[in-house]
Motif scaffolding. Structure first.
Motif, short mmCIF file in Angstrom:
data_model
loop_
_atom_site.label_atom_id
_atom_site.label_comp_id
_atom_site.label_asym_id
_atom_site.label_seq_id
_atom_site.Cartn_x
_atom_site.Cartn_y
_atom_site.Cartn_z
N GLY A 210 0.73 -1.40 0.00
CA GLY A 210 0.28 0.03 -0.04
C GLY A 210 0.73 1.18 -0.15
N HIS A 211 1.96 1.15 -0.66
CA HIS A 211 2.78 2.57 -0.59
C HIS A 211 2.18 3.54 -1.32
CE1 HIS A 211 5.90 5.16 -0.33
NE2 HIS A 211 6.90 4.68 -1.58
N LEU A 212 1.48 3.48 -2.48
CA LEU A 212 1.04 4.43 -3.27
C LEU A 212 -0.51 4.98 -2.32
CD1 LEU A 212 2.47 2.98 -5.69
CD2 LEU A 212 0.21 3.56 -7.04
N GLU A 213 -1.11 4.25 -1.75
CA GLU A 213 -2.20 4.77 -0.95
C GLU A 213 -1.52 5.59 0.38
OE1 GLU A 213 -3.49 1.16 -3.32
OE2 GLU A 213 -1.69 1.49 -2.05
N GLU A 214 -0.31 5.10 0.79
CA GLU A 214 0.28 5.80 1.74
C GLU A 214 0.55 7.16 1.23
OE1 GLU A 214 4.06 5.11 4.83
OE2 GLU A 214 4.41 5.12 2.54
N VAL A 215 1.13 7.31 0.52
CA VAL A 215 1.64 8.67 -0.13
C VAL A 215 0.41 9.35 -0.55
CG1 VAL A 215 2.91 9.99 -2.01
CG2 VAL A 215 3.87 7.68 -1.14
N GLN A 216 -0.59 9.09 -0.83
CA GLN A 216 -1.87 9.78 -1.31
C GLN A 216 -2.38 10.11 0.17
OE1 GLN A 216 -3.43 10.28 -4.62
NE2 GLN A 216 -4.09 11.87 -3.33
N GLN A 227 4.97 19.35 -3.19
CA GLN A 227 6.44 19.74 -3.18
C GLN A 227 7.18 19.39 -2.05
OE1 GLN A 227 6.87 24.17 -3.25
NE2 GLN A 227 9.04 24.04 -2.69
N ARG A 228 6.62 19.28 -0.82
CA ARG A 228 7.15 18.76 0.23
C ARG A 228 7.44 17.20 0.07
NH1 ARG A 228 10.63 17.88 3.88
NH2 ARG A 228 9.98 17.12 5.82
N ILE A 229 6.64 16.52 -0.28
CA ILE A 229 6.72 15.12 -0.85
C ILE A 229 8.02 14.87 -1.67
CG2 ILE A 229 5.71 12.96 -1.94
CD1 ILE A 229 3.12 13.75 -0.69
N ASP A 230 7.99 15.71 -2.62
CA ASP A 230 9.34 15.65 -3.61
C ASP A 230 10.49 15.82 -2.67
OD1 ASP A 230 8.07 15.50 -5.94
OD2 ASP A 230 9.11 17.36 -6.76
N ASN A 235 11.88 7.21 -3.08
CA ASN A 235 10.73 6.56 -3.84
C ASN A 235 9.44 7.66 -3.19
OD1 ASN A 235 11.63 5.44 -1.40
ND2 ASN A 235 9.88 4.68 -0.95
N TYR A 236 9.49 8.23 -2.29
CA TYR A 236 8.46 9.00 -2.11
C TYR A 236 7.98 10.25 -3.03
CZ TYR A 236 7.47 7.02 2.38
OH TYR A 236 6.91 6.24 3.43
N LYS A 237 9.16 10.73 -3.62
CA LYS A 237 9.18 11.76 -4.61
C LYS A 237 8.59 11.06 -5.80
CE LYS A 237 12.37 14.36 -7.81
NZ LYS A 237 13.66 14.89 -7.94
N HIS A 242 4.17 10.28 -9.70
CA HIS A 242 3.11 9.36 -10.42
C HIS A 242 1.46 9.55 -10.05
CE1 HIS A 242 1.19 5.80 -12.10
NE2 HIS A 242 0.77 5.16 -10.92
N LEU A 243 1.43 9.91 -8.71
CA LEU A 243 0.19 10.17 -8.28
C LEU A 243 -0.51 11.46 -9.01
CD1 LEU A 243 0.21 9.25 -4.70
CD2 LEU A 243 -1.01 7.81 -6.42
N GLN A 244 0.66 12.30 -9.21
CA GLN A 244 0.28 13.60 -10.09
C GLN A 244 -0.13 13.40 -11.48
OE1 GLN A 244 2.37 17.12 -8.21
NE2 GLN A 244 3.43 15.44 -7.52
#
Length: 294
Positions: A210-216, A227-230, A235-237, A242-244
């Motif tokens: 669930g990494h994608l869901e975690e970042v969302q 920007q902060r996630i970047d 991998n978070y970046k 990808h989510l954008q």
């Protein structure tokens, strides 16, 4: 009260957490995390944070303590870590400092005191538009000593180093202090091939978990900007990109794995400069060193 401290260091995916739990079970230890991503709330899956089941009942400290919307400085980390270590020692347990963030490890083990400088948001916005190469060149011109020790590919740290220099008008590199602890530093040695295999396998496991869901969720629930996630990086970046819809899923996977491998290389470069680290390849070697130490 004992003054012992055992640090277990090495690159990401090298097996530090499992080794630390084994030691803690045998030697009455408690684990103090030294990971600059696991310190944030909501950053667990993609940072490979140890699970409750994997902890096996061993106390773990300095996980999930910081607001992910705001960078957490090494100054704040050191204050928390020193207080936590002292509390563990008062309980007559052995603190195990475990992680791959070299600056965190060095700050605690060698009692380095970094300047307390508040974030300068206008300066950060200005510097954010510069490439890492231009930032590194600028740092070289104002603080050559710091430029020799910094990760020249880490934009966030380059900006922070320049920010501190702007505020203090003097070199960032902290003076060497008298160490507070009687420390044993153990480094996990692992072949490049094995490490890369583990990194690839672990990242695919992150996606399954669930990494994608975690970042969302970081963006939606914790109100962490893209920007902060970047800035959180690795991998978070790339998951954020990808989510954008800026890159495909396959591009996200490839870029994430590549960035983690590059990070592991930078970690090893940092630790290999430290002649106090005793490098081990298996539990038996480490056990012998711990027994002689304690």
């Amino acid at each position: 009260m004992n003054n012992n401290l055992v640090a277990i260091v090495g690159p990401t995916a090298s097996g530090k957490s499992n080794l630390a739990v084994d030691f803690a079970q045998q030697y009455k230890g408690e684990i103090v995390s030294a990971d600059s991503r696991q310190v944030y709330r909501g950053i667990t899956i993609g940072a490979a944070q140890i699970t409750q089941q994997e902890m096996c009942g061993i106390p773990h400290h300095l996980l999930d303590i910081a607001d992910p919307t705001t960078p957490y400085s090494v100054v704040l980390y050191k204050k928390k870590a020193d207080a936590t270590i002292r509390a563990i020692q008062k309980r007559d347990n052995i603190p195990l400092l475990v992680g791959g963030t070299g600056m965190y490890i060095d700050a605690v083990v060698y009692n380095k005191n970094y300047p307390e400088v508040l974030p300068n948001q206008p300066l950060r916005k200005k510097l954010e538009h510069l490439s890492t190469q231009k930032l590194f060149t600028r740092l070289q011109s104002v603080d050559f000593g710091r430029s020799r020790t910094i990760d020249k590919n880490n934009k966030r740290r380059l900006i922070r180093a320049i920010e501190i220099n702007e505020a203090t008008q003097k070199p960032v590199q902290p003076p060497q202090q008298q160490p507070r602890y009687r420390s044993l530093l153990l480094g996990i040695r692992i072949s490049k091939e094995e490490l890369h295999t583990r990194i690839e396998q672990r990242f695919h496991a992150m996606l399954s978990n669930g990494h994608l869901e975690e970042v969302q969720r970081l963006h939606d629930h914790y109100h962490v900007s893209w920007q902060r996630i970047d800035e959180i990086g690795l991998n978070y970046k790339w998951v954020g990109q990808h989510l954008q819809n800026n890159i495909t899923k396959q591009e996200m996977i490839e870029k994430s794995i590549t960035s983690i491998k590059q990070y592991a290389k930078r970690q090893m470069t940092w630790f290999q400069k430290n002649k106090d680290i005793v490098w081990i390849e298996n539990y038996k070697q480490a056990e012998t060193l711990i027994q002689n130490y304690t």
